[in-house]
Design an enzyme around this catalytic site. Sequence first.
Site, PDB file in Angstrom:
ATOM      1  N   ARG A   1       9.619  -1.175 -25.251  1.00  0.00           N
ATOM      2  CA  ARG A   1       9.361  -1.874 -23.822  1.00  0.00           C
ATOM      3  C   ARG A   1       8.113  -2.559 -23.955  1.00  0.00           C
ATOM      4  O   ARG A   1       7.204  -2.667 -25.026  1.00  0.00           O
ATOM      5  CB  ARG A   1       9.314  -0.702 -22.762  1.00  0.00           C
ATOM      6  CG  ARG A   1       8.355   0.508 -23.184  1.00  0.00           C
ATOM      7  CD  ARG A   1       7.792   0.837 -22.148  1.00  0.00           C
ATOM      8  NE  ARG A   1       6.976   0.351 -21.521  1.00  0.00           N
ATOM      9  CZ  ARG A   1       5.527  -0.120 -21.720  1.00  0.00           C
ATOM     10  NH1 ARG A   1       5.031   0.369 -23.018  1.00  0.00           N
ATOM     11  NH2 ARG A   1       4.821  -0.812 -21.015  1.00  0.00           N
TER      12      ARG A   1
ATOM     13  N   GLN B   1       4.903   5.218 -17.167  1.00  0.00           N
ATOM     14  CA  GLN B   1       4.329   4.513 -18.589  1.00  0.00           C
ATOM     15  C   GLN B   1       3.016   4.724 -18.597  1.00  0.00           C
ATOM     16  O   GLN B   1       2.331   4.916 -19.748  1.00  0.00           O
ATOM     17  CB  GLN B   1       4.801   3.062 -18.583  1.00  0.00           C
ATOM     18  CG  GLN B   1       6.014   2.567 -18.713  1.00  0.00           C
ATOM     19  CD  GLN B   1       6.983   2.557 -17.585  1.00  0.00           C
ATOM     20  OE1 GLN B   1       6.738   3.331 -16.563  1.00  0.00           O
ATOM     21  NE2 GLN B   1       7.931   1.729 -17.434  1.00  0.00           N
TER      22      GLN B   1
ATOM     23  N   ASP C   1       4.737  -9.523 -16.864  1.00  0.00           N
ATOM     24  CA  ASP C   1       5.923  -9.901 -17.424  1.00  0.00           C
ATOM     25  C   ASP C   1       6.433 -11.346 -17.359  1.00  0.00           C
ATOM     26  O   ASP C   1       7.281 -11.522 -18.045  1.00  0.00           O
ATOM     27  CB  ASP C   1       7.181  -8.897 -16.874  1.00  0.00           C
ATOM     28  CG  ASP C   1       6.774  -7.330 -17.192  1.00  0.00           C
ATOM     29  OD1 ASP C   1       5.878  -6.689 -16.646  1.00  0.00           O
ATOM     30  OD2 ASP C   1       7.486  -7.053 -18.376  1.00  0.00           O
TER      31      ASP C   1
HETATM   32  O1  MRU Z   1       9.313  -1.819 -17.870  1.00  0.00           O
HETATM   33  P1  MRU Z   1       8.086  -1.959 -18.781  1.00  0.00           P
HETATM   34  O2  MRU Z   1       7.652  -0.604 -19.323  1.00  0.00           O
HETATM   35  O3  MRU Z   1       8.494  -2.826 -20.200  1.00  0.00           O
HETATM   36  O4  MRU Z   1       7.037  -2.724 -17.984  1.00  0.00           O
HETATM   37  C1  MRU Z   1       6.064  -3.085 -18.721  1.00  0.00           C
HETATM   38  C2  MRU Z   1       5.070  -3.854 -17.662  1.00  0.00           C
HETATM   39  O5  MRU Z   1       5.197  -4.045 -16.697  1.00  0.00           O
HETATM   40  C3  MRU Z   1       3.640  -4.445 -18.438  1.00  0.00           C
HETATM   41  O6  MRU Z   1       2.588  -4.375 -17.504  1.00  0.00           O
HETATM   42  C4  MRU Z   1       4.007  -5.942 -19.063  1.00  0.00           C
HETATM   43  O7  MRU Z   1       5.174  -5.906 -19.783  1.00  0.00           O
HETATM   44  C5  MRU Z   1       3.019  -6.329 -19.894  1.00  0.00           C
HETATM   45  S1  MRU Z   1       2.824  -5.387 -21.274  1.00  0.00           S
HETATM   46  C6  MRU Z   1       1.635  -6.155 -22.209  1.00  0.00           C
END
Ligand code: MRU
Length: 352
Positions: free
Chosen positions: A53, A191, A232
Amino acid sequence: MTQLESLALRFNHTPQQTALWILDQTLLPLKEEWIRLTTVSETIEAIKALKVRGAPLIGVVAALSLGQSAVKGASLSQLEEEANALYAARPTAVNLMMAMNRMIAGIQLKKTPRALLNIAIELFNEDVTLCESIATNGAELIQSGDNILTHCNTGGLATAGIGTALGVIRQCHSQGKKIHVYVDETRPLLQGARLTTWELKKLDIPYTLITDNTAGHLMQLSKVQEIIVGCDRIAANGDFANKIGTYALAVLAQYHNIPFYVAGPYTTMDWHCANGDQIPIEQRKANEVTGVSGPFGQLSWAAEDSQVFNPAFDVTPAKLVSRWILDCGVFNKTDFQQGKVKQSMQQLAEQV
Ligand code: MRU
């Protein structure tokens, strides 16, 4: 022989064999278990299940998986089909689409399998460099003695390098600044609690874990000097999508007059998205909210058949952002409005 290694990814390529491994992030911090991804279907399953992820890392893993498929002999039409399937594995993080577009361009030019794999390897190496630049740029905004609040996981587990927001924090720590991090647990998949604490502990960076709804209270007590989050997808006007809960932090930060920073590489910029309303938001299953299921146990705490709304991300409007910490510099709202961010990114791309 090609060998790549990061906190959550291992890749080996020799004329005899190719192997792609990921650290299963759904098991952390209980178990450090590496799983081998031998096919694109397995990679798609791992991305959807969040075994791998973080916006930059899913782009890199998807590209390496496709490169692996190429050197194992997949035809160009099969590769294009696989690239399109990977492209759609998660809808919000634009890094995945950017990586797939680069691979598809190579496929359409009928590049050799090795040349296609090289595009993926370049994406890995590029992400390492982008993280370094973000960290250097962002560290200038942080003072020794600061308490920094962060959300989700944006470190080595989310990128091929040292991370984005967490990379900035790491850079400050290695510069000898005395910093302390408040880690939002980040419901529903934790996370922050599971992954960011794991990383900070390894790095020996002082931190305190909080529930997401403690953040406002801490700000009210003047215990937070700044907030740094990742992203993202950044729209052309600076609005950005990040893990659900980010928007609430930005609103709280404005009310309490606390700087709110977002960190990300140019691969997270989407110039085709005029503003945040156009960013697609991933909706996830109800059982992530109604209880836990998996290595942490099997439990449902909500009344049976409860209706659930479970978006994985939210959008923070540009007007709530103090600074965008990017690989090509640190920018403010006026820079976005006057086209300076686009200009800086173009200048940097031309130098490469
Ligand atoms: O659902 P996830 O765990 O993939 O979400 C990740 C995030 O929201 C992070 O903040 C984002 O991807 C930036 S990672 C450098």
